[in-house]
Scaffold this motif. Structure first.
Motif, PDB file in Angstrom:
ATOM      1  N   TRP A 380      38.060   8.447 -26.783  1.00 39.57           N
ATOM      2  CA  TRP A 380      37.819   9.231 -27.997  1.00 39.57           C
ATOM      3  C   TRP A 380      37.327  10.644 -27.649  1.00 39.57           C
ATOM      4  O   TRP A 380      37.757  11.635 -28.256  1.00 39.57           O
ATOM      5  CB  TRP A 380      36.799   8.512 -28.869  1.00 39.57           C
ATOM      6  CG  TRP A 380      36.335   9.318 -30.047  1.00 39.57           C
ATOM      7  CD1 TRP A 380      35.140   9.963 -30.201  1.00 39.57           C
ATOM      8  CD2 TRP A 380      37.070   9.585 -31.238  1.00 39.57           C
ATOM      9  NE1 TRP A 380      35.073  10.601 -31.397  1.00 39.57           N
ATOM     10  CE2 TRP A 380      36.251  10.385 -32.072  1.00 39.57           C
ATOM     11  CE3 TRP A 380      38.338   9.223 -31.696  1.00 39.57           C
ATOM     12  CZ2 TRP A 380      36.660  10.826 -33.312  1.00 39.57           C
ATOM     13  CZ3 TRP A 380      38.746   9.670 -32.947  1.00 39.57           C
ATOM     14  CH2 TRP A 380      37.913  10.461 -33.746  1.00 39.57           C
ATOM     15  N   GLU A 382      37.965  12.310 -24.954  1.00 36.66           N
ATOM     16  CA  GLU A 382      39.091  13.070 -24.405  1.00 36.66           C
ATOM     17  C   GLU A 382      39.962  13.638 -25.523  1.00 36.66           C
ATOM     18  O   GLU A 382      40.504  14.740 -25.397  1.00 36.66           O
ATOM     19  CB  GLU A 382      39.934  12.174 -23.495  1.00 36.66           C
ATOM     20  CG  GLU A 382      39.268  11.770 -22.196  1.00 36.66           C
ATOM     21  CD  GLU A 382      39.311  12.860 -21.154  1.00 36.66           C
ATOM     22  OE1 GLU A 382      39.680  14.003 -21.485  1.00 36.66           O
ATOM     23  OE2 GLU A 382      38.951  12.583 -20.003  1.00 36.66           O
ATOM     24  N   LEU A 383      40.105  12.889 -26.605  1.00 37.98           N
ATOM     25  CA  LEU A 383      40.997  13.312 -27.678  1.00 37.98           C
ATOM     26  C   LEU A 383      40.396  14.419 -28.541  1.00 37.98           C
ATOM     27  O   LEU A 383      41.122  15.290 -29.045  1.00 37.98           O
ATOM     28  CB  LEU A 383      41.366  12.110 -28.555  1.00 37.98           C
ATOM     29  CG  LEU A 383      42.152  10.974 -27.881  1.00 37.98           C
ATOM     30  CD1 LEU A 383      42.379   9.834 -28.862  1.00 37.98           C
ATOM     31  CD2 LEU A 383      43.482  11.493 -27.342  1.00 37.98           C
ATOM     32  N   ALA A 507      44.483  14.572 -23.391  1.00 42.61           N
ATOM     33  CA  ALA A 507      44.870  13.723 -24.516  1.00 42.61           C
ATOM     34  C   ALA A 507      45.978  12.759 -24.149  1.00 42.61           C
ATOM     35  O   ALA A 507      46.161  11.725 -24.804  1.00 42.61           O
ATOM     36  CB  ALA A 507      45.306  14.589 -25.708  1.00 42.61           C
ATOM     37  N   LEU A 510      46.239   8.562 -23.510  1.00 42.63           N
ATOM     38  CA  LEU A 510      46.742   7.468 -24.352  1.00 42.63           C
ATOM     39  C   LEU A 510      47.964   6.795 -23.744  1.00 42.63           C
ATOM     40  O   LEU A 510      48.201   5.607 -23.989  1.00 42.63           O
ATOM     41  CB  LEU A 510      47.079   7.996 -25.745  1.00 42.63           C
ATOM     42  CG  LEU A 510      45.894   8.365 -26.643  1.00 42.63           C
ATOM     43  CD1 LEU A 510      46.386   8.935 -27.961  1.00 42.63           C
ATOM     44  CD2 LEU A 510      45.003   7.150 -26.886  1.00 42.63           C
TER      45      LEU A 510
END
Length: 736
Positions: A380, A382-383, A507, A510
């Motif tokens: 989270w 990182e995003l 990002a 993922l």
């Protein structure tokens, strides 16, 4: 500790930092001792590998200290362990540039140097430089393109060269770190969840047994092929071989050929895939043969270690599972090589049962739940760090103080920051051990190959700086005041491309997270991989029959483990010539040191020593206690075993050097060769059977004509004629 941190003088913090560095040094030495024999390992291996471990570990200490020291306010109570800025700047420069030199120059050159088969140091060094020439051409080519971009964007040349080098090294390391860390963030908690189920853990061990056993058997056969080649080489006394007699004798000493007749080719039994000797023996050929022999010895050591560890895990897991009935878990007699905690215990059989059967699974589940939550927080952060940094969970867990509208990091925040960094590094480094890399690199307890040690150390050094700086970007604007940002961060953000790459590329974490979470690697491996493992995502890819993709079923693994533990394989594993593989090699060349007995040679027959029926593993179920050294080892029932190694010729070069199309063709051929002919296709080859009223095969022995039984055709038999001789209808009588 609060008083130490609250002192206005940095002396207590310096003492704490020196003590922490000493502890890090002890841990690094213990890790080296676990994987390498310290007394026999040369200094040119121990020193760079030690610093490749020590420097990244010291960054875990430097980052929290840098965060606390960058708070330029008078409130000393808000700080934790802190140092003056000049000391931090010198520490970061030394740590970064030593790590950079180890990653890109020292460790790659020493790795190829140790892997070279030449005898003299000059030949090893030149061979190492030739092997790294392509690698450095790619590095310098990328650096030249990056330098041109930075000069155009920045407009100055004074800082362009240094910024280009540091930015490109960071970007390449960040790509690798994000991918590996994303895999590890899912793999670690899932492994803990799965191991909490004792019966499921035993089933997975049994499923892996045939594949591990086959790899061990293949490694032994490859080593035997090379030993056969050395045996043939030792028989040449004249010609070009006479110039390399000392070198050839060293190769013979590295093998386990019989001392009485070292040149006899019948001393060992290989797979029949050994390469023919060239007419002219050259130095390059002997260097290649030496390198392949050393690699084969280490490969055999690796898979023997893996197989023994699998057996040990199977025995322990089975004992825990069986203790559910008696409520007692006996520890048994500890081995001489066992550690202190394994030899001494305070548990009784009943308390040991409670601990391993009830308490440990719940502890694993609890730890897996905590690590799963930590993985979600890292993903989270990182995003959202690029667009919404205030939503970062890691930021609020580290920054606990607000002084003069500025975030401060105290001692508790420093400890939490160190824990976050350790978990991120552990997730990336565990993923490295799960990658099926070329050339069989692996970490083996007390017997890691020198080239493998250099390679893994270089990966640790390569990932340390990107992971360290990536963690600091989770903390919002506070990291811009640190010494590390002033040293590295502003060079990364020198151009718009570097700034956007630093914020947006993480990002993509993922992708590995979703691929590992949903078993994408296993699905791709089934479709296009032809059974080749690239990255183990922890998914066994079991089908409805409980068999793992590309291996035997768990029942075959269970039988194989039982045979090994009951003495079948132990009885047929005799040392060839009474020596083990650790016998010395000449010329100062390091050789693997094994504490595992040398595996016996296998006969080529399909029957066992006891003469009983063969099982899918290639040995009789009753041959366990009576099989002699000449018996065959149980073979895993896999497709590769059905093909047979003797049917394919091995090229003169190494199998690892074949290109993509050759490997693809070999895999397709092996896949087609292992297909069983369908029953309906076999019936077509035998012809169409005639019905009974036409005297076909269905009424053989029941009044049918002899001519028909012998494959003849006589139309008089349709009317009861004398085509067959016997039957209810006589000669010349017509039956309507």
């Amino acid at each position: 500790m609060i008083d130490i941190a609250a002192s206005p003088s940095p002396v207590p913090s310096v003492v704490f930092s020196v003590a922490a560095l000493f502890c890090i040094s002890v841990v690094a030495l213990l890790i080296l001792r676990y994987y390498l024999p310290l007394r026999t390992t040369p200094a040119f291996l121990l020193v760079p590998v030690f610093f490749a471990l020590w420097l990244p570990a010291s960054m875990v200490l430097l980052v929290p200290i840098d965060l606390a020291s960058s708070a330029m306010v008078d409130d000393i109570d808000a700080r934790g362990i802190w140092l003056n800025l000049r000391t931090l700047k010198v520490s970061w420069r030394i740590t970064y540039w030593l790590t950079f030199a180890l990653t890109w120059f020292i460790l790659p050159i020493l790795g190829e140097y140790s892997d070279s088969g030449y005898r003299d140091p000059k030949g090893k060094l030149l061979d190492s430089l030739r092997a790294n020439a392509q690698y450095y051409a790619m590095v310098f080519g990328s650096g030249a393109l990056g330098l041109i971009y930075v000069v155009i964007s920045y407009g100055h040349f004074s800082e362009s060269l240094k910024s280009t080098v540091m930015a490109l090294a960071y970007c390449w390391g960040l790509i690798l770190a994000i991918y590996l860390m994303g895999h590890g963030l899912v793999s670690i908690p899932r492994r803990l969840f799965r191991n909490a189920n004792v019966s499921g853990r035993l089933r997975r061990i049994q499923t892996q047994a045939p594949k591990v056993y086959e790899k061990m058997d293949d490694a032994e056969m490859d080593l035997e092929d090379l030993e056969l080649q050395v045996a043939e080489l030792s028989r040449r006394k004249g010609g070009s071989a006479s110039f390399f007699q000392d070198w050839i004798e060293e190769l013979v000493d590295m093998t386990n050929l019989p001392e009485s007749q070292p040149g006899r080719a019948t001393a060992v039994r290989g797979s029949g895939n050994q390469s023919p000797l060239p007419n002219v023996i050259t130095e390059k050929y002997l260097a290649e043969l030496t390198r392949r022999l050393v690699r084969a010895r280490h490969a055999r050591s690796r898979y023997l270690n893996e197989w023994n560890r699998l057996l040990e895990d199977a025995v322990k897991t089975q004992a825990i599972l069986d203790s559910a009935a008696s409520k007692k878990l006996e520890s048994g007699k500890a081995s001489p090589s066992a550690g202190f905690w394994d030899r001494h215990t305070v548990f009784t059989p009943y308390t040991r049962f409670l601990f391993h059967y009830h308490l440990v699974p719940y502890l694993q589940i609890a730890l897996a739940a905590i690590l799963s939550l930590a993985s979600v927080c890292i993903v989270w952060s990182e995003l959202v760090k690029g667009l919404f940094p205030q939503l970062s969970v890691i930021r609020y867990s580290v920054i606990h103080h607000e002084v003069a509208s500025k975030g401060q990091v105290g001692f508790a925040g420093q400890v939490i920051a160190a824990i976050w960094m350790v978990y991120m590094c552990a997730a990336a480094l565990i993923s490295i051990t799960e990658i099926k890399v070329w050339r069989g690199r692996a970490l083996v307890r007390r017997n890691t190959a020198q080239e493998s040690a250099f390679w893994y150390a270089s990966q640790v050094a390569r990932l340390s700086v990107p992971l360290t700086y990536n963690f600091m970007t989770f903390l919002g604007s506070i990291y811009r005041d640190t010494v590390f940002y002033d040293f590295l961060g502003q060079l990364i953000n020198l151009t718009p491309l570097g700034k956007w790459f630093d914020y947006l590329f993480p990002a993509f974490i993922l992708l590995p997270v979703c691929a590992t979470l949903f078993g994408l690697y296993g699905k791709v491996k089934r479709v296009v991989g032809f059974g080749v493992d690239v990255l183990d995502d922890g998914d066994e890819d079991t089908d409805e029959r409980g068999a793992a993709f590309g291996t035997g079923s768990w029942r075959e693994g269970r039988d194989l483990i039982e045979r090994e533990l009951n003495g079948t394989s132990a009885a047929i594993r005799a040392r060839r010539g009474g020596g083990d593989i650790g016998g010395g090699g000449g010329g100062g060349r390091s050789a693997p040191v094994l504490s595992i007995p040398r595996a016996g040679r296998r006969d080529g027959g399909s029957t066992t020593a006891g003469g009983g029926p063969t099982t899918p593993f290639g040995t009789s179920p009753t041959a366990g206690m009576t099989a002699g050294p000449s018996s065959t080892r149980p073979q895993a029932n896999t497709s590769a075993r059905r093909v047979g190694r003797a049917t394919a010729a091995v090229p003169d070069g190494e199998p690892d050097d074949e290109n993509f199309f050759e490997a693809f063709g070999h895999r397709v051929r092996n896949t087609i060769d292992t297909l069983d002919t369908p029953k309906w296709l076999q019936d077509i080859g035998q012809g169409i059977k005639k019905p009974k009223w036409m005297g076909g095969d269905g009424d053989e022995g029941h009044g049918g004509g002899g001519g028909a039984r012998e494959g003849g055709s006589d139309v008089r038999r349709w009317f009861g004629g004398g085509g067959g001789g016997g039957g209810e209808s006589g000669e010349g009588r017509i039956r309507l």
